[in-house]
Write a protein that holds these residues in place. Structure first.
Motif, mmCIF file in Angstrom:
data_model
loop_
_atom_site.group_PDB
_atom_site.id
_atom_site.type_symbol
_atom_site.label_atom_id
_atom_site.label_comp_id
_atom_site.label_asym_id
_atom_site.label_seq_id
_atom_site.Cartn_x
_atom_site.Cartn_y
_atom_site.Cartn_z
ATOM 1 N N GLY A 151 0.795 -1.233 0.000
ATOM 2 C CA GLY A 151 0.000 0.000 0.000
ATOM 3 C C GLY A 151 0.818 1.268 0.000
ATOM 4 N N LEU A 152 2.029 1.202 -0.551
ATOM 5 C CA LEU A 152 2.950 2.336 -0.493
ATOM 6 C C LEU A 152 3.081 3.073 -1.824
ATOM 7 N N GLY A 153 2.290 2.671 -2.823
ATOM 8 C CA GLY A 153 2.296 3.380 -4.094
ATOM 9 C C GLY A 153 3.353 2.928 -5.076
ATOM 10 N N ASP A 154 4.081 1.840 -4.754
ATOM 11 C CA ASP A 154 5.096 1.323 -5.666
ATOM 12 C C ASP A 154 5.165 -0.195 -5.531
ATOM 13 N N THR B 115 -9.730 -6.750 -12.486
ATOM 14 C CA THR B 115 -8.652 -7.648 -12.063
ATOM 15 C C THR B 115 -7.322 -6.898 -12.015
ATOM 16 N N ARG B 116 -7.401 -5.579 -11.943
ATOM 17 C CA ARG B 116 -6.186 -4.767 -11.867
ATOM 18 C C ARG B 116 -5.573 -4.828 -10.473
ATOM 19 N N ASN B 117 -4.262 -4.642 -10.426
ATOM 20 C CA ASN B 117 -3.583 -4.492 -9.144
ATOM 21 C C ASN B 117 -3.758 -3.057 -8.663
ATOM 22 N N GLU B 118 -3.717 -2.871 -7.360
ATOM 23 C CA GLU B 118 -3.818 -1.532 -6.776
ATOM 24 C C GLU B 118 -2.596 -1.293 -5.901
ATOM 25 N N LEU B 119 -1.860 -0.227 -6.183
ATOM 26 C CA LEU B 119 -0.640 0.072 -5.430
ATOM 27 C C LEU B 119 -0.913 0.883 -4.169
ATOM 28 N N LEU B 120 -2.092 1.480 -4.097
ATOM 29 C CA LEU B 120 -2.484 2.277 -2.936
ATOM 30 C C LEU B 120 -3.832 1.785 -2.412
ATOM 31 N N PRO B 121 -4.103 1.978 -1.137
ATOM 32 C CA PRO B 121 -5.403 1.569 -0.584
ATOM 33 C C PRO B 121 -6.555 2.218 -1.337
ATOM 34 N N ARG B 122 -7.552 1.410 -1.672
ATOM 35 C CA ARG B 122 -8.722 1.909 -2.397
ATOM 36 C C ARG B 122 -9.987 1.372 -1.734
ATOM 37 N N VAL B 123 -10.929 2.262 -1.478
ATOM 38 C CA VAL B 123 -12.176 1.875 -0.823
ATOM 39 C C VAL B 123 -12.978 0.942 -1.726
#
Length: 324
Positions: free
Chosen positions: A73-76, A129-137
């Motif tokens: 969850g750090l954006g990278d 099915t995308r990855n998320e690099l940051l927390p998303r609600v």
């Protein structure tokens, strides 16, 4: 493992730095102190496939280890070998966190859920099915007041593929919501469509496509008849994510200290345990009116008036007072 004094010790496989000790050694056979978390009153820890997370009593989230899919969850996608503060969750009021093999789910005090990391099985619940690099609600759960969350996985036989999922429980509705893959390990040609958004178990499953035919719409069987018991798995993850709790001051305990004029060794032992640990002291005097959720470099989150009240109270027993 977290001691009563609040120190976190880790050991085992450290290929991706998931032990958080800042070492590049791939295997650490003996417990080592995670120095970066020293003094922080931890509320819960959770471990994934090769990443780890922890939540403090003030709601601060730290993550470390493997980060190939953004599960920290750090954006990278850079691995971390030490606990790193997840700034994106600073005002989230986190109360619980769960880790899957390569994804993470976080629960707020208000019952909101956010997810991040690998999304290949739909386990993030964002209708993709995308990855998320940051927390998303998870928008589909907005307003549901979720009370429990758990991330899970299973391996596909013969192959090295992982199927991942997330399960949440809404106590007010007495319903479980599921998203991700529930293939229970079927081979590729036997795969069922992934569940891309949260829907109650025993409800039609939305695969993100038109739900006009049987190809894109099916039902998850009732919990009682499922070959793979989601509830059992859910309770397992919940029970294995919570801490036993670090030692903090309780009013009843303090009253017992004051009422016992002799201050026996058992009381002295408890006093030493709490007041020899920064984490236990910080945890004992956190602002209980949600102020502790604002803890930052600028805001301590500690209720100074509560600390003063304690010292005034304990001074009634000079033996206990001097032990403190």
């Amino acid at each position: 493992s977290v001691c009563k004094g609040g120190e976190l010790f880790t050991w085992g496989d450290n290929t991706h730095g998931q032990l958080g000790v800042g070492s590049q050694t791939t295997l650490i056979p003996k417990p080592q102190l995670v120095e970066r978390l020293k003094g922080i009153p931890l509320a819960q820890i959770a471990a994934g496939g090769a990443h780890s997370t922890t939540v403090s009593l003030s709601g601060a989230v730290y993550s470390w280890g493997k980060n190939s899919f953004g599960q920290l969850g750090l954006g990278d996608t850079k691995d971390r070998d030490r606990p790193t503060y997840v700034g994106a969750l600073e005002h989230w009021k986190t109360v619980f966190i769960s880790c899957g093999a390569d994804h993470t789910a976080v629960l707020s005090k208000e019952g909101l859920v956010c997810t991040f990391g690998a999304g290949g099985s739909g386990q993030l619940g964002h209708n993709s099915t995308r990855n998320e690099l940051l927390p998303r609600v998870v928008a589909e759960l907005w307003g549901a007041s979720v009370s429990h969350i758990a991330c899970g996985r299973w391996e596909v036989p013969i192959t090295c593929l992982l199927r991942q999922y997330t399960l949440v429980y809404v106590s007010s509705l007495d319903k479980f919501y599921f998203f991700g893959s529930d293939d229970k390990g079927q081979l590729e040609d036997e795969r069922k469509p992934n569940q891309l958004i949260p829907l109650p178990i025993n409800s039609p499953v939305n695969t993100g496509k038109s739900c006009q035919g049987n190809d894109h719409c099916r039902c998850i069987q009732s919990v009682t008849s499922m070959e793979f018991n989601f509830v059992t798995v859910f309770m397992y993850f919940i029970q294995n994510s919570y801490l036993n709790g670090i030692a903090t001051l309780e009013d009843k305990e303090v009253d017992a200290w004051i009422s016992n004029s002799e201050c026996p060794e058992s009381i002295k032992k408890n006093i030493r345990l709490i007041f020899s640990s920064e984490a236990c002291i910080n945890g004992s005097f956190l602002d209980k009116r949600d102020g502790h959720f604002k803890t930052s470099k600028e805001v301590s989150g500690v209720d100074i008036s509560e600390a003063k009240r304690f010292y005034k109270k304990i001074s009634k027993n000079q033996t206990a007072y001097w032990e403190v």
